[in-house]
Design an enzyme around this catalytic site. Structure first.
Site, short mmCIF file in Angstrom:
data_model
loop_
_atom_site.label_atom_id
_atom_site.label_comp_id
_atom_site.label_asym_id
_atom_site.label_seq_id
_atom_site.Cartn_x
_atom_site.Cartn_y
_atom_site.Cartn_z
N SER A 37 9.82 -2.07 -7.63
CA SER A 37 10.30 -2.01 -6.24
C SER A 37 11.45 -1.02 -6.07
O SER A 37 12.42 -1.02 -6.83
CB SER A 37 10.78 -3.39 -5.78
N THR A 84 7.86 -8.97 -0.75
CA THR A 84 6.81 -7.97 -0.90
C THR A 84 5.55 -8.60 -1.49
O THR A 84 5.45 -9.83 -1.64
CB THR A 84 7.34 -6.74 -1.69
N LYS A 88 3.95 -11.94 1.27
CA LYS A 88 4.32 -11.78 2.69
C LYS A 88 3.68 -12.83 3.59
O LYS A 88 4.27 -13.24 4.59
CB LYS A 88 3.96 -10.39 3.18
N ASN A 109 8.41 -9.99 6.00
CA ASN A 109 8.90 -9.13 4.91
C ASN A 109 10.42 -9.19 4.75
O ASN A 109 10.97 -8.59 3.82
CB ASN A 109 8.44 -7.67 5.08
N ASP A 124 7.96 -4.13 9.09
CA ASP A 124 7.02 -3.07 8.70
C ASP A 124 6.52 -2.28 9.92
O ASP A 124 6.44 -1.05 9.88
CB ASP A 124 5.82 -3.66 7.96
N TYR A 248 3.59 6.22 -0.62
CA TYR A 248 4.62 7.25 -0.87
C TYR A 248 4.63 7.69 -2.33
O TYR A 248 5.27 8.67 -2.68
CB TYR A 248 6.01 6.75 -0.42
#
Ligand code: ATR
Length: 302
Positions: A37, A84, A88, A109, A124, A248
């Protein structure tokens, strides 16, 4: 295991949790696995910059034990936590109160401990809206948006936000069509001004429908692995498209690479991760989230 990762057994006492540290743990990210994370990289610098005496830790929580973990954190006097994968959805049931957005998405979240209660949010969707504004300088209102992988957790948050913000048309694409049909019927009732269209990932209409959209978003997990291809064919992309991948890492997925080849504008999920984090910090410490410090922190690990 990463030495930085705590487990439920460490919550038995403050002594265990804070041994060898100057500052007490006050925030955590709960997941399984959680060692990867990036959240501590943005929240610890934010705490430090605000002069808050505390640590943000990773806590590994096995499936089915998120409620127990949250109660443990509450007993230890934590301020809040991020939730996470895969917790969730279960976290929602562990909350005494949840905000509208989280209720609609069915997932939480971010939590904050308020007067002995667990309060839940979902940042989110709003994080996605802010990311789109920052990356492409547009709002979701009035847009035609295609969401690929809309059946997963990220897809539901993105779809709900688009509808909330008044998107003109939402095309929900998924390998398993039934999942997005359920989502569309829920959203249709709540947001009658938005037109919904569901398509299977292998539907021959996909290319033509994609070309009629302005924003294409990948919320599927396809692209996370280095050898993954794009979830959709190269012919779906055109130069007028704004193309966003919620992934990402890696920073340039096949999805984005194919879009770039068609001269589309592209951005990856770094900005969504950043903004959902900034919104979470603002829930714990209203008005104090240091955006640029959090951006720098996140950059240092991604
Ligand atoms: P969650 O976000 O709920 O944990 P996930 O299993 O990570 O779910 O999957 C997220 C999204 O990626 C889903 O839309 C999933 O499609 P299905 O609903 O059909 O499972 C999509 N996805 C995962 N692997 C995929 C693949 N190999 N091809 C196409 N879509 C895929």
């Amino acid at each position: 295991m990463n030495a930085d990762v705590f487990v439920l057994e460490d919550l038995v006492s403050r002594k265990m949790l804070d041994a060898g540290h100057d500052k007490p743990a006050i925030l955590a990210v709960l997941g399984f696995p959680v060692g990867h994370s990036a959240s501590p990289a943005m929240h610890q610098p934010a705490l430090d910059a605000c002069g808050i005496d505390g640590r943000y830790i990773r806590l590994e929580v096995p499936v089915g034990r998120v409620a127990e973990a949250l109660l443990g954190l509450r007993e230890l006097g934590f301020v809040g936590a991020n939730i996470t994968v895969p917790h969730k959805f279960a976290a929602l049931d562990a909350c005494h109160q949840v905000d509208d957005e989280a209720r609609l998405i069915g997932a939480v979240n971010t939590v904050k401990f308020v007067d002995g209660e667990v309060h839940g949010w979902n940042t989110d969707g709003l994080g996605f809206a802010r990311a789109i504004r920052e990356e492409f300088m547009v709002d979701l209102s009035g847009q035609r948006v295609m969401i690929i992988g809309a059946g997963g957790g990220a897809g539901q948050a993105v779809a709900t936000q688009c509808a909330r913000d008044g998107a003109a048309r939402l095309v929900l694409v998924n390998r398993t069509l039934e999942k997005v049909e359920i989502l569309a019927s829920l959203l249709r009732r709540r947001f009658p001004a938005t037109k919904f269209h569901c398509l299977a990932l292998n539907d021959p209409q996909l290319e033509g429908v994609a070309r009629q959209c302005q924003i294409l978003v990948n919320t599927s997990s396809v692209g996370l692995r280095a050898d993954d291809g794009s979830p959709v064919d190269a012919n779906c992309f055109a130069s007028h498209h704004l193309v966003y991948d919620t992934i990402y890492k890696p920073p340039l997925t096949s999805f984005l690479r194919q879009a770039l080849l068609q001269q589309a504008s592209v951005a990856n999920g770094f900005s969504m991760l950043l903004h959902q984090g900034v919104l979470a910090f603002d829930i714990w410490y209203p008005g104090r989230a240091p955006l640029e410090i959090m951006r720098q922190g996140l950059r240092s690990v991604s």
